[in-house]
Design a protein around this motif. Structure first.
Motif, PDB file in Angstrom:
ATOM      1  N   ILE A  17      53.136  39.830  38.867  1.00 16.19           N
ATOM      2  CA  ILE A  17      52.533  40.848  38.010  1.00 16.19           C
ATOM      3  C   ILE A  17      52.233  40.263  36.632  1.00 16.19           C
ATOM      4  CG2 ILE A  17      52.949  43.054  36.850  1.00 16.19           C
ATOM      5  CD1 ILE A  17      54.537  43.917  39.318  1.00 16.19           C
ATOM      6  N   ALA A  18      53.143  39.478  36.069  1.00 12.08           N
ATOM      7  CA  ALA A  18      52.952  38.859  34.750  1.00 12.08           C
ATOM      8  C   ALA A  18      51.784  37.889  34.785  1.00 12.08           C
ATOM      9  CB  ALA A  18      54.234  38.161  34.301  1.00 12.08           C
ATOM     10  N   VAL A  19      51.673  37.066  35.824  1.00 12.73           N
ATOM     11  CA  VAL A  19      50.551  36.123  35.949  1.00 12.73           C
ATOM     12  C   VAL A  19      49.235  36.891  36.064  1.00 12.73           C
ATOM     13  CG1 VAL A  19      49.508  34.391  37.474  1.00 12.73           C
ATOM     14  CG2 VAL A  19      51.942  34.267  36.923  1.00 12.73           C
ATOM     15  N   PHE A  20      49.230  37.953  36.843  1.00  9.19           N
ATOM     16  CA  PHE A  20      48.030  38.773  37.003  1.00  9.19           C
ATOM     17  C   PHE A  20      47.610  39.384  35.664  1.00  9.19           C
ATOM     18  CE2 PHE A  20      45.974  42.846  38.152  1.00  9.19           C
ATOM     19  CZ  PHE A  20      44.871  42.340  38.820  1.00  9.19           C
ATOM     20  N   LEU A  21      48.544  39.924  34.899  1.00 13.16           N
ATOM     21  CA  LEU A  21      48.228  40.518  33.600  1.00 13.16           C
ATOM     22  C   LEU A  21      47.714  39.463  32.614  1.00 13.16           C
ATOM     23  CD1 LEU A  21      51.135  43.099  33.159  1.00 13.16           C
ATOM     24  CD2 LEU A  21      48.749  43.558  33.677  1.00 13.16           C
ATOM     25  N   PHE A  22      48.325  38.280  32.612  1.00  6.31           N
ATOM     26  CA  PHE A  22      47.850  37.215  31.733  1.00  6.31           C
ATOM     27  C   PHE A  22      46.452  36.739  32.139  1.00  6.31           C
ATOM     28  CE2 PHE A  22      52.351  36.571  30.430  1.00  6.31           C
ATOM     29  CZ  PHE A  22      52.145  36.675  29.071  1.00  6.31           C
ATOM     30  N   ALA A  23      46.151  36.746  33.411  1.00  6.14           N
ATOM     31  CA  ALA A  23      44.810  36.363  33.874  1.00  6.14           C
ATOM     32  C   ALA A  23      43.772  37.371  33.391  1.00  6.14           C
ATOM     33  CB  ALA A  23      44.777  36.243  35.390  1.00  6.14           C
ATOM     34  N   ILE A  24      44.103  38.651  33.464  1.00  9.67           N
ATOM     35  CA  ILE A  24      43.186  39.698  32.976  1.00  9.67           C
ATOM     36  C   ILE A  24      42.997  39.562  31.472  1.00  9.67           C
ATOM     37  CG2 ILE A  24      42.941  42.187  32.618  1.00  9.67           C
ATOM     38  CD1 ILE A  24      44.192  42.594  35.366  1.00  9.67           C
ATOM     39  N   LEU A  25      44.076  39.308  30.732  1.00  8.65           N
ATOM     40  CA  LEU A  25      44.004  39.132  29.287  1.00  8.65           C
ATOM     41  C   LEU A  25      43.140  37.915  28.943  1.00  8.65           C
ATOM     42  CD1 LEU A  25      44.983  40.078  26.506  1.00  8.65           C
ATOM     43  CD2 LEU A  25      46.935  38.539  26.768  1.00  8.65           C
ATOM     44  N   ALA A  26      43.263  36.836  29.686  1.00 15.82           N
ATOM     45  CA  ALA A  26      42.468  35.630  29.448  1.00 15.82           C
ATOM     46  C   ALA A  26      40.983  35.906  29.677  1.00 15.82           C
ATOM     47  CB  ALA A  26      42.945  34.496  30.345  1.00 15.82           C
ATOM     48  N   VAL A  27      40.665  36.656  30.712  1.00 12.42           N
ATOM     49  CA  VAL A  27      39.274  37.001  30.993  1.00 12.42           C
ATOM     50  C   VAL A  27      38.716  37.857  29.861  1.00 12.42           C
ATOM     51  CG1 VAL A  27      37.769  38.332  32.528  1.00 12.42           C
ATOM     52  CG2 VAL A  27      39.438  36.749  33.481  1.00 12.42           C
ATOM     53  N   ILE A  28      39.513  38.811  29.364  1.00 15.82           N
ATOM     54  CA  ILE A  28      39.067  39.681  28.274  1.00 15.82           C
ATOM     55  C   ILE A  28      38.815  38.865  27.010  1.00 15.82           C
ATOM     56  CG2 ILE A  28      39.831  41.536  26.730  1.00 15.82           C
ATOM     57  CD1 ILE A  28      41.227  42.806  29.144  1.00 15.82           C
ATOM     58  N   ILE A  29      39.626  37.877  26.745  1.00 14.08           N
ATOM     59  CA  ILE A  29      39.458  37.054  25.541  1.00 14.08           C
ATOM     60  C   ILE A  29      38.331  36.040  25.707  1.00 14.08           C
ATOM     61  CG2 ILE A  29      40.591  35.301  24.109  1.00 14.08           C
ATOM     62  CD1 ILE A  29      43.219  36.815  24.562  1.00 14.08           C
ATOM     63  N   ILE A  30      38.203  35.422  26.852  1.00 18.23           N
ATOM     64  CA  ILE A  30      37.239  34.328  27.055  1.00 18.23           C
ATOM     65  C   ILE A  30      35.822  34.838  27.333  1.00 18.23           C
ATOM     66  CG2 ILE A  30      36.669  32.405  28.587  1.00 18.23           C
ATOM     67  CD1 ILE A  30      39.649  31.861  28.805  1.00 18.23           C
ATOM     68  N   ALA A  31      35.651  35.983  27.977  1.00 15.61           N
ATOM     69  CA  ALA A  31      34.325  36.465  28.385  1.00 15.61           C
ATOM     70  C   ALA A  31      33.366  36.628  27.197  1.00 15.61           C
ATOM     71  CB  ALA A  31      34.449  37.761  29.162  1.00 15.61           C
ATOM     72  N   PRO A  32      33.741  37.307  26.103  1.00 14.25           N
ATOM     73  CA  PRO A  32      32.785  37.420  24.985  1.00 14.25           C
ATOM     74  C   PRO A  32      32.452  36.069  24.361  1.00 14.25           C
ATOM     75  CG  PRO A  32      34.582  39.004  24.714  1.00 14.25           C
ATOM     76  CD  PRO A  32      34.935  38.109  25.849  1.00 14.25           C
ATOM     77  N   THR A  33      33.458  35.192  24.291  1.00 12.43           N
ATOM     78  CA  THR A  33      33.212  33.866  23.720  1.00 12.43           C
ATOM     79  C   THR A  33      32.243  33.074  24.597  1.00 12.43           C
ATOM     80  OG1 THR A  33      35.466  33.901  22.839  1.00 12.43           O
ATOM     81  CG2 THR A  33      34.355  31.779  22.885  1.00 12.43           C
ATOM     82  N   ALA A  34      32.407  33.149  25.884  1.00 12.11           N
ATOM     83  CA  ALA A  34      31.506  32.436  26.800  1.00 12.11           C
ATOM     84  C   ALA A  34      30.096  33.014  26.733  1.00 12.11           C
ATOM     85  CB  ALA A  34      32.045  32.502  28.224  1.00 12.11           C
ATOM     86  N   ALA A  35      29.976  34.335  26.636  1.00  6.77           N
ATOM     87  CA  ALA A  35      28.651  34.959  26.526  1.00  6.77           C
ATOM     88  C   ALA A  35      27.970  34.531  25.229  1.00  6.77           C
ATOM     89  CB  ALA A  35      28.780  36.478  26.589  1.00  6.77           C
TER      90      ALA A  35
END
Length: 184
Positions: A17-35
């Motif tokens: 569950i912790a790994v899954f939550l950190f993966a979602i948090l990473a996507v939320i942080i990285i997606a705008p930067t990548a765009a």
């Protein structure tokens, strides 16, 4: 932690569950930067393309400027564009056979002007004029009940139209004169 479902009971660890939550948090942080990064890369490609076009245009203008610094080129351009000749020379001007003679060109411009004038006349005026003159026959002259100027080749100003069968209207009086009896 145990989850009960249709297939039975399953155990999910807190680490998953912790790994899954950190993966979602990473996507939320990285997606705008990548765009933002991809849009900036696209802008950079566009600016580089504009820069290369501007360099090519600048090179063309510099080459043209170098040509205009040459006196022989300037003389040639004056002869071809402006029709200048050196004293003692005779200038011969030929016309393009495809364009036609001056009279043909004038007739074409006059016809285009008359078509434009007719196209800009409201339909109800044309219809009313047709109704007013419907009982009269023409004797070969131009029927023009409103004395609308018609341009003719060779004249500088529009010629008034001949209307033998119908009297002209007086715009100052505000009422139209009745048509005269047909001549025949």
């Amino acid at each position: 932690m145990a989850v009960v479902g249709k297939n039975g009971e399953r155990a999910i660890s807190l680490r998953v569950i912790a790994v899954f939550l950190f993966a979602i948090l990473a996507v939320i942080i990285i997606a705008p930067t990548a765009a933002r990064y991809t849009s900036q890369q696209e802008q950079l490609r566009q600016v580089r393309a504009e820069y290369s076009e501007m360099q090519e245009r600048s090179a063309q203008l510099e080459a043209e400027l170098a040509l205009w610094q040459n006196d022989d080129f300037v003389r040639e351009q004056a002869r071809s564009r402006l029709g200048y000749v050196v004293p003692g020379e005779t200038l011969y001007v030929t016309r393009n056979q495809e364009e036609g003679s001056a009279q043909q060109q004038l007739a074409e411009r006059v016809e285009q002007s008359n078509r434009t004038r007719r196209a800009n006349t409201p339909w109800y005026m044309t219809m009313w004029d047709s109704i007013r003159i419907s009982g009269y026959s023409s004797d070969g002259t131009l029927d023009n009940p409103n004395d609308t100027p018609v341009f003719r080749p060779g004249s500088q100003t529009p010629a008034p139209a001949e209307t033998p069968a119908i009297e002209a209207t007086d715009p100052a009086a505000g009422s139209a004169a009745e048509p005269s009896a047909p001549q025949g």
